[in-house]
Motif scaffolding. Sequence first.
Motif, PDB file in Angstrom:
ATOM      1  N   TRP A 207     -12.798  -2.898  32.471  1.00 25.54           N
ATOM      2  CA  TRP A 207     -12.643  -3.004  33.923  1.00 25.54           C
ATOM      3  C   TRP A 207     -13.694  -3.948  34.502  1.00 25.54           C
ATOM      4  O   TRP A 207     -13.376  -4.818  35.315  1.00 25.54           O
ATOM      5  N   LEU A 208     -14.935  -3.758  34.086  1.00 26.62           N
ATOM      6  CA  LEU A 208     -15.998  -4.631  34.579  1.00 26.62           C
ATOM      7  C   LEU A 208     -15.750  -6.083  34.186  1.00 26.62           C
ATOM      8  O   LEU A 208     -15.975  -6.998  34.978  1.00 26.62           O
TER       9      LEU A 208
ATOM     10  N   ILE B 263     -13.737 -12.480  39.775  1.00 26.44           N
ATOM     11  CA  ILE B 263     -14.666 -13.076  40.731  1.00 26.44           C
ATOM     12  C   ILE B 263     -14.833 -14.561  40.461  1.00 26.44           C
ATOM     13  O   ILE B 263     -14.736 -15.388  41.374  1.00 26.44           O
ATOM     14  N   TYR B 264     -15.084 -14.929  39.196  1.00 20.54           N
ATOM     15  CA  TYR B 264     -15.325 -16.351  38.997  1.00 20.54           C
ATOM     16  C   TYR B 264     -14.056 -17.171  38.831  1.00 20.54           C
ATOM     17  O   TYR B 264     -14.117 -18.379  38.681  1.00 20.54           O
TER      18      TYR B 264
ATOM     19  N   ILE C 115     -21.953 -10.737  29.840  1.00 20.02           N
ATOM     20  CA  ILE C 115     -21.768 -12.186  29.981  1.00 20.02           C
ATOM     21  C   ILE C 115     -20.974 -12.510  31.239  1.00 20.02           C
ATOM     22  O   ILE C 115     -21.349 -13.384  32.029  1.00 20.02           O
ATOM     23  N   THR C 116     -19.867 -11.814  31.447  1.00 25.12           N
ATOM     24  CA  THR C 116     -19.035 -12.084  32.621  1.00 25.12           C
ATOM     25  C   THR C 116     -19.746 -11.695  33.916  1.00 25.12           C
ATOM     26  O   THR C 116     -19.566 -12.349  34.944  1.00 25.12           O
ATOM     27  N   ALA C 117     -20.566 -10.640  33.859  1.00 23.84           N
ATOM     28  CA  ALA C 117     -21.315 -10.233  35.058  1.00 23.84           C
ATOM     29  C   ALA C 117     -22.287 -11.329  35.482  1.00 23.84           C
ATOM     30  O   ALA C 117     -22.386 -11.674  36.667  1.00 23.84           O
TER      31      ALA C 117
END
Length: 411
Positions: free
Chosen positions: A221-222, A229-230, A363-365
């Motif tokens: 989910w995160l 977002i990106y 990494i995605t955060a």
Amino acid sequence: MAGSLKLKLIKNAGWLFSAEVISKILAYGLIILLGRTLGEEGLGQYSFIFSFVALTSIFSDLGVSFYVMREIARDKSKKEWLFPYALGFKIILALINFGVIVFLTMQLDKPNWMKWLIVLVAFENMFFRTVNLFTYIMFAYEVTKYEAIAKTLERVWAFFIGGAVLYLKRELAPFVVTLVVGYFVREFLRIYWGSKFLEKLSMRVNIKIWLNILKHSYPFWLIGIFTMIYYRTDIVMLGLMKNDYDVGIYRGAYTLIEVPIFIPSIVVSTTLPSMARLWREDRKTLDILFKKSFQMLLILGIAGTLGFFFFSDLAINIVFGSGFRESVGVLKVLGFAVPFMFLNSLFGSFLNATGRELTFTKITAFTALINVVLNYFLIQSYSYYGAAIATVVSQFFASFLAIIKMRDEFK
């Protein structure tokens, strides 16, 4: 084993490739018609509606669908108890998220007709977020042809019926309503075909089991949130900080960038279930599969960058016309993100399939945070060029961090 796996992947990739080619041609034909019919402002309004809904749908899945796919791909016997509880959980999540979107929409400084279109699109999107569980169970069985057919039929409806409505009415509202009807048809087809992989279609409610599912699914989910977002924050922030014209110019360039993105999506959809299985059964074959996928995506990504850099002027003029001439420079900048977009899809697929979803979450955060910060400062000074630069930089950082982490964890 390697030979049979190769044949299965080729077959699945063939179905998805055919569907994606048809879908992309029709989808971008529709965007071209929209841009030429309603101009930069109309394209900007359309882009804001769908990007806003996508960005605010963050509570509609919680990573449940991806987790279910991975677990069933590893052990088919889990489907009879895991799927019903996951379906009940997703229905509740969708209802809650829809309420959140309606509330946020009413706070927007947009015309009422745009707000109602956002609510309509959000309602269908919540249905889609629930139904994609049926798509993922098909993928868990490494079957892609039904999804290919459903997606193609929806795009045919959108192009021919939606295009006719747009041409005759020359208004955004009836066009969006027509698209939503096609989306609902697609979702019912997914339910029909996906349910064939179940002994019995049912929904179960158990908060304790839901919490246990969430315990394992939340990293996915995160990842979905930060990825959204990106990929979506640029258009939404442009729409909030600038005007519909700027959004339209940026969307014109980004539309062409999205054309080759179906390539890594096919690779991910066809290889991820196999990666999850091979991680336990045959890591030597998994290593070969990953390396071949990496080489292919890197070469194609570099070719995409070169193509966009040298032919952006021709592409924009042919597709959208001289009214979108500002999109040419934006497209050249965005073209540098293509190789990183390709590789990031593969890195994420591999890390998720091998149980490193928390690594990919981090990494995605980080890259999502970079993207938001860069968009905030660069859009103020450079508008759509700033959004394009933010996209390239954030995609580069995602690839760089993934390579570092994978080198450390898979020596």
